[in-house]
Design an enzyme around this catalytic site. Structure first.
Site, PDB file in Angstrom:
ATOM      1  N   ALA A  11       0.827  -1.204   0.000  1.00  0.00           N
ATOM      2  CA  ALA A  11       0.000   0.000   0.000  1.00  0.00           C
ATOM      3  C   ALA A  11       0.868   1.263   0.000  1.00  0.00           C
ATOM      4  CB  ALA A  11      -0.924   0.001   1.210  1.00  0.00           C
ATOM      5  N   SER A  12       2.093   1.140   0.510  1.00  0.00           N
ATOM      6  CA  SER A  12       2.955   2.317   0.678  1.00  0.00           C
ATOM      7  C   SER A  12       3.473   2.841  -0.658  1.00  0.00           C
ATOM      8  CB  SER A  12       4.143   1.948   1.573  1.00  0.00           C
ATOM      9  OG  SER A  12       5.283   2.729   1.281  1.00  0.00           O
ATOM     10  N   PRO A  13       3.223   4.129  -0.968  1.00  0.00           N
ATOM     11  CA  PRO A  13       3.671   4.669  -2.253  1.00  0.00           C
ATOM     12  C   PRO A  13       5.178   4.516  -2.509  1.00  0.00           C
ATOM     13  CG  PRO A  13       2.137   6.197  -1.215  1.00  0.00           C
ATOM     14  CD  PRO A  13       2.410   5.107  -0.223  1.00  0.00           C
TER      15      PRO A  13
END
Lengths: 222, 220
Positions: A11-13
């Site tokens: 989920a982390s950009p």
């Protein structure tokens, strides 16, 4: 044979920036999930790898590198068949570097993290109006950068595109990109979506991020 | 080949990081002051050079570049007699790059959260939480310095210049507690001993330090 391990959360950009770079280079690696939302990054084992306890963190043959921009630059320099993704030409590189730092400061820290940190840490679901304005300003600048060129740092794809698209696809969870107003940004996003590895390296994780955000029922203060 | 021109103002830490780099390289340059409060950066001539209308902005014989980190990396790569300030070795460079991005994201945003309301919104009350965040930065910097005398290892690099310039203003809000952060305190002193420190950072930062003090801020 070097063994590459990428630690992070899909989920982390910034993790997705590293995934995009690895996929573009066609370099095999192991993905080890470190769930920052469950504070797995604060374990003693992870702190030994990265005392700043952030994701992504890259392990290359026992050496640990973190910060998505440093990781991407390192991967291209070490494993790239050519320098297209991070040109060695000083003038071209300087523009890529400026875009990477723009991403770090303006897009990620000021655009996204300024919202998500209080949102996740303290449950602050009413977001100050100035955060909305900051995101619009980012969209405006990106539209300006794309004038006369197909990619964010010039005429070819670079790690700057990977760095910015990962965060942009997450900023959209908060503020839509108006296709009528941002014609160049919209076209650039569509261009990147055509990359064969885009779905696996960015789109999937961006959807996960958006779901998490939508569940918070945030709203912008008027 | 003509001189490079640096556009900026002394108060700005990113501008001072470039002044430190230019002096370290022994490079001749022209320095043009851009009056930010008078919005000179929004004039069309400036926007042509830098659509982000920020300082520092560099004009290298018609090549315009902005963002202090990109500028400093470019200057060392182009004009450095060697690569010590921005090593070419991939692993060393990766560490410098990580420190540079830590500066772009964490150091900058932590500082701006303190100075923006004070400078631009006439609000002299600083929430304790923002000072605590600054202390968090000191803690990380002290951690980075576990690996060597300088922020990215055993040698001086441009990473030291960025953080030094920012720290110059920070210590007015929160002095470095040498008992808690001994490596950071020692590093601050070490950088002050550079022969060009006073010219590139010490004296140009005087005015902004006085300005901060004149605000009579309180931590609430």
């Amino acid at each position: 044979m070097t063994k590459l391990i990428l630690y992070g959360l899909e989920a982390s950009p910034p993790v997705r920036t590293a995934k995009l770079t690895l996929a573009a280079l066609g370099v095999p690696y192991e993905f080890v999930e470190v769930n920052t939302l469950a504070k797995e990054n604060l374990s003693e084992a992870f702190l030994k790898k990265n005392p700043q306890h952030t994701v992504p963190t890259l392990e290359d043959d026992g050496h640990f590198i973190w910060d998505s921009h440093a990781i991407s630059a390192y991967l291209v320099s070490k494993y790239g068949k050519n320098d297209n993704l991070y040109p060695k030409d000083l003038l071209q590189r300087a523009v890529v570097d400026q875009r990477l730092h723009f991403e770090s400061g303006v897009v990620f820290a000021n655009g996204l993290r300024s919202i998500t940190k209080p949102l996740f840490a303290s449950g602050l679901t009413t977001i100050p109006r100035e955060r909305y304005d900051a995101i619009i300003e980012i969209y405006d600048f990106l539209e300006t950068f794309l004038k006369g060129q197909d990619y964010i740092a010039g005429s070819q794809l670079t790690i700057a595109d990977f760095s910015i698209i990962s965060t942009l696809s997450s900023l959209e969870a908060f503020v839509d990109i108006d296709p009528a107003k941002y014609t160049r940004v919209t076209a650039w996003v569509k261009r990147l979506e055509q990359l064969p590895y885009y779905e696996e390296a960015n789109a999937k994780g961006a959807r996960t991020f958006t779901e998490i955000i939508k569940k918070t029922n945030f709203k912008f203060a008027s | 080949m003509g001189k490079v021109t640096l556009y900026g103002i002394d108060g700005s830490p990113p501008v001072r990081s470039v002044l430190l780099t230019l002096n370290a390289l022994g490079l001749d340059f022209d320095y043009k002051i851009v009056n930010l409060p008078a919005k000179e950066q929004l004039k069309p001539e400036f926007l042509k050079m830098n659509p982000l209308h920020t300082v520092p902005t560099l004009d290298d014989n018609g090549f315009y570049l902005y963002d202090s980190h990109a500028i400093n990396s470019y200057l060392v790569s182009k004009y450095g007699k060697d690569d010590s300030l921005y090593p070419k070795d991939l692993q060393k460079r990766a560490i410098v790059d990580q420190r540079l991005h830590y500066d772009s994201s964490v150091v900058t945003s932590t500082g701006t959260a303190i100075t923006h309301p004070l400078f631009w919104e006439n609000n002299s009350e600083i929430p304790q939480a923002r000072i605590d965040a600054l202390e968090g930065v000191y803690k990380n910097l002290n951690l980075f310095l576990e690996s060597g005398d300088y922020l990215a290892g055993d040698s001086l690099t441009i990473a030291d210049f960025h953080v030094t310039a920012a720290m110059t203003g920070f210590v007015v809000f929160l002095p470095v507690d040498a008992s808690k952060y001994p490596k950071l305190a020692a590093w601050v002193q070490r950088i002050k001993e550079l022969p060009y420190y006073e010219k590139a950072n010490g004296s140009p930062s005087q005015q902004i330090i006085e300005f901060i003090k004149s605000k009579n801020f309180t931590i609430v």
